[in-house]
Design an enzyme around this catalytic site. Structure first.
Site, PDB file in Angstrom:
ATOM      1  N   HIS A  35      30.832 -80.572 -22.111  1.00 23.60           N
ATOM      2  CA  HIS A  35      30.725 -80.531 -20.646  1.00 23.60           C
ATOM      3  C   HIS A  35      32.066 -80.625 -19.920  1.00 23.60           C
ATOM      4  O   HIS A  35      32.363 -79.776 -19.065  1.00 23.60           O
ATOM      5  CB  HIS A  35      29.780 -81.629 -20.158  1.00 23.60           C
ATOM      6  CG  HIS A  35      28.373 -81.480 -20.651  1.00 23.60           C
ATOM      7  ND1 HIS A  35      27.486 -82.529 -20.739  1.00 23.60           N
ATOM      8  CD2 HIS A  35      27.696 -80.387 -21.092  1.00 23.60           C
ATOM      9  CE1 HIS A  35      26.330 -82.099 -21.204  1.00 23.60           C
ATOM     10  NE2 HIS A  35      26.426 -80.799 -21.429  1.00 23.60           N
ATOM     11  N   ARG A 149      26.298 -85.731 -13.711  1.00 23.28           N
ATOM     12  CA  ARG A 149      26.388 -86.502 -14.951  1.00 23.28           C
ATOM     13  C   ARG A 149      27.464 -85.994 -15.904  1.00 23.28           C
ATOM     14  O   ARG A 149      27.911 -86.743 -16.773  1.00 23.28           O
ATOM     15  CB  ARG A 149      25.030 -86.521 -15.658  1.00 23.28           C
ATOM     16  CG  ARG A 149      24.557 -85.168 -16.200  1.00 23.28           C
ATOM     17  CD  ARG A 149      23.184 -85.303 -16.850  1.00 23.28           C
ATOM     18  NE  ARG A 149      22.700 -84.032 -17.374  1.00 23.28           N
ATOM     19  CZ  ARG A 149      22.934 -83.607 -18.614  1.00 23.28           C
ATOM     20  NH1 ARG A 149      23.645 -84.367 -19.439  1.00 23.28           N
ATOM     21  NH2 ARG A 149      22.469 -82.454 -19.032  1.00 23.28           N
TER      22      ARG A 149
END
Length: 221
Positions: A35, A149
């Protein structure tokens, strides 16, 4: 010990089996690797004001720049694991490589081309249709979401932990440092300061330094 507790808790129906060192799980090159690398590749050159005209698919439009960064993080994780095994005699610290690990998690028919990390992401049906975390300003205006997140979880409870272990092991992590320094500025947080995990927000992370750990052997379990 924990494996035995699991076995007893389920009355022997489920048997708990110890699978390896805690560091082997902690250092896994999954979300903390994927990510932040992808977000950096997309938005590291954003001027902070000009909106984007579309929201790119996070995985299907994966870039070589992103997977190159992931490879750098993966290499640094391997270096940390190697240091723990050789310098600190923690032979149980074994961490899989990101590409073969990810490929092994999906049925072969779901991946069109698993030959490279880039093609794995682009052709994996399990990732189809997933947008990038962005704020929609209008039908044709988007800006990065630095409060999602991929930042609030994958930095303090991912990369910062790995960076902390690396610091204990005396291993340099230039790629991980690059990602943390960029992310902490976007998050208005402070983890890395002058090459050390000594920032004001380290206490809110799960890094060893947040708990006063000074030697990897203190976490040898």
């Amino acid at each position: 010990h924990v494996a035995g507790m699991i076995t007893r808790a389920f009355g022997g129906i489920i048997e708990g089996n110890a699978l390896g060192h805690m560091f082997s799980v902690t250092l896994m090159p999954v979300n903390q690797c994927i990510h932040p690398s992808r977000m950096y590749s997309l938005f590291s050159d954003w001027d902070g004001k000009t909106p984007y005209d579309r929201n790119p698919l996070f995985y299907e439009e994966m870039s070589e720049k992103a997977t190159d960064i992931m490879a750098g993080v993966d290499d640094e994780i391997q270096a940390v694991a190697h240091a723990l095994r050789t310098q600190f005699k923690m032979g149980g610290v074994v961490v899989p490589r990101i590409h073969p690990m990810l490929v092994s998690w999906y049925e072969p028919e779901l991946i069109g081309d698993a030959s490279t990390l880039l093609s794995y992401f682009r052709t994996n049906q399990g990732y189809a249709g997933i947008d990038t975390p962005m704020k929609k300003l209008s039908e044709s205006e988007w800006e990065p979401d630095f409060n999602g997140r991929y930042f609030t979880e994958d930095i303090p409870f991912g990369l910062v932990i790995t960076r902390g272990i690396a610091e204990l092991a005396g291993t340099e992590t230039p790629t991980i440092d690059m990602l943390i320094l960029w992310a902490q500025e976007k998050m208005n947080k402070q983890y890395l300061v002058d090459g050390k995990l000594a920032g004001a927000d380290v206490k809110d992370s799960f890094s060893p330094q947040a708990f006063g750990v000074k030697d990897p052997h203190e976490l040898d379990m």
